[in-house]
Design an enzyme around this catalytic site. Structure first.
Site, PDB file in Angstrom:
ATOM      1  CD  GLU A  77      -2.967  -1.238   0.229  1.00 48.08           C
ATOM      2  OE1 GLU A  77      -3.001  -0.348  -0.638  1.00 48.08           O
ATOM      3  OE2 GLU A  77      -3.746  -2.208   0.246  1.00 48.08           O
TER       4      GLU A  77
ATOM      5  CG  HIS B 123      -4.422  -0.422   5.992  1.00 45.04           C
ATOM      6  ND1 HIS B 123      -5.802  -0.334   5.986  1.00 45.04           N
ATOM      7  CD2 HIS B 123      -4.130  -1.584   5.365  1.00 45.04           C
ATOM      8  CE1 HIS B 123      -6.303  -1.401   5.378  1.00 45.04           C
ATOM      9  NE2 HIS B 123      -5.316  -2.174   4.997  1.00 45.04           N
TER      10      HIS B 123
ATOM     11  CG  HIS C 118      -9.250  -3.821   2.848  1.00 36.86           C
ATOM     12  ND1 HIS C 118      -8.572  -3.844   1.660  1.00 36.86           N
ATOM     13  CD2 HIS C 118      -8.276  -3.918   3.798  1.00 36.86           C
ATOM     14  CE1 HIS C 118      -7.281  -3.982   1.866  1.00 36.86           C
ATOM     15  NE2 HIS C 118      -7.073  -4.015   3.162  1.00 36.86           N
TER      16      HIS C 118
ATOM     17  CD  GLU D 220     -14.322  11.262  26.092  1.00 35.26           C
ATOM     18  OE1 GLU D 220     -13.154  11.132  25.707  1.00 35.26           O
ATOM     19  OE2 GLU D 220     -14.645  11.912  27.105  1.00 35.26           O
TER      20      GLU D 220
ATOM     21  CG  HIS E 136      -6.881  -5.886   7.743  1.00 35.93           C
ATOM     22  ND1 HIS E 136      -6.262  -6.948   7.102  1.00 35.93           N
ATOM     23  CD2 HIS E 136      -6.694  -4.816   6.934  1.00 35.93           C
ATOM     24  CE1 HIS E 136      -5.731  -6.538   5.954  1.00 35.93           C
ATOM     25  NE2 HIS E 136      -5.961  -5.247   5.843  1.00 35.93           N
TER      26      HIS E 136
HETATM   27  O1  2HA Z   1      -1.642  -7.046   3.619  1.00 37.95           O
HETATM   28  O2  2HA Z   1      -3.391  -4.831   4.559  1.00 37.95           O
HETATM   29  O3  2HA Z   1      -4.220  -3.740   2.294  1.00 37.95           O
HETATM   30  C1  2HA Z   1      -1.432  -5.701   3.695  1.00 37.95           C
HETATM   31  C2  2HA Z   1      -2.719  -5.025   3.581  1.00 37.95           C
HETATM   32  C3  2HA Z   1      -3.161  -4.618   2.244  1.00 37.95           C
HETATM   33 ZN    ZN Z   2      -5.341  -4.121   4.227  1.00 33.63          ZN
END
Ligand code: 2HA
Ligand code: ZN
Length: 274
Positions: A118, A142, A213, A172, A144
């Site tokens: 990414e 980022h 995602h 909050e 998940h």
């Molecule tokens: O595996 O999270 O979006 C890496 C990620 C791709």
């Molecule tokens: Zn990801």
């Protein structure tokens, strides 16, 4: 000056946050990525330990205002579980060239590898945020997180709807993300399309939900960026529980959000209030 790159506080802070995210269950296998725009004093503190001999390679995006900047980034295919304690094989310091189109690795990923898949999305988000915050934001994260992903299967994929629901879940929330959360429809990850869609929304939001995602957050430092992710995920978890108990029966009113804004001196996004 440090003996090892891993002795530098910015590397230690990076590894701590990576490990905290892993402990939260946000980073299965190689899921997620983290990047930090390194301050010049910090890069000077490790400069003698960097290798400036590698070739520059294309980023896959143009980020003119990041030329000659340095970033600490996670490695593609590397597991967050392994970062802390084995930093040199799982993360890297990269340098952006003078054109803002290429990067090279100066340290890390010693057993081979490339920066996160990414990287275009990270650097385009950094580019937008550097301008939008006068250089204050330095972290793009980022992850998940389970509940944040789960709600994208049930609620309309509209920034206003999702932002309002998340604000309702914890008092909050409108103070911590007064602008709301941007929503990107499902797209193939890792490419330019999702990077462009995300960076468009990053002009306005500090957090973006990628449908089915995960979440992208931007912030001033590691603690604040992690804290934003954590708050969004907690609100999403409450939303899942409320929904599982039969749905919202009573909630905070929009005038309540306006009062919160006044009391805590933040501008709760009026476009997302009724
Ligand atoms: O595996 O999270 O979006 C890496 C990620 C791709
Ligand atoms: Zn990801």
């Amino acid at each position: 000056m440090f003996k090892h790159v891993t002795d530098a506080p910015f590397v230690k802070d990076y590894a701590k946050i990576a490990n905290d995210g892993y402990s939260r269950g946000w980073h299965e296998r190689n899921g997620g990525n983290l990047s930090y725009r390194i301050k010049s004093a910090e890069i000077e503190s490790v400069r003698p330990l960097l290798d400036f001999s590698k070739e520059f390679v294309p980023i896959g995006a143009t980020v003119k205002n990041l030329k000659n900047e340095y970033f600490l980034v996670s490695g593609s295919g590397k597991f967050f579980a392994n970062i802390k304690g084995d930093e040199e094989n799982n993360i890297a310091i990269i340098e952006i060239d003078d054109s803002g189109e290429n990067y090279r690795i100066l340290w890390g990923l010693e057993s081979g590898g490339r920066p996160t898949s990414e990287l275009p999305a990270h650097l385009m988000n950094h580019s937008v945020k550097k301008d939008a915050t006068n250089g204050e934001h330095r972290v793009i994260y980022h992850a998940h997180p389970v509940n944040s992903i789960a709600i994208t299967f049930v609620f309309p994929l509209e920034s206003k709807v999702i932002s309002h629901l998340l604000w309702e879940m914890m008092t909050e929330c409108p103070i911590i993300f007064p602008q709301g959360v941007g929503v990107v429809p499902w797209m193939v990850p890792g490419g330019e399309e999702i990077a462009i869609a995300s960076s468009e929304l990053m002009k306005k939001f500090d957090a973006i939900l990628w449908a089915h995602h995960g979440v992208f957050c931007s912030g001033v430092d590691f603690d604040l960026t992690f804290g934003l992710m954590d708050t969004i995920e907690k609100a999403a978890e409450i939303l899942v529980k409320v929904q599982s108990m039969g749905g919202i029966k009573q909630t905070i009113t929009d005038d309540g959000f306006r009062e919160l804004g006044k009391a805590f001196k933040v501008n709760v996004n009026e476009d997302y209030l009724n």
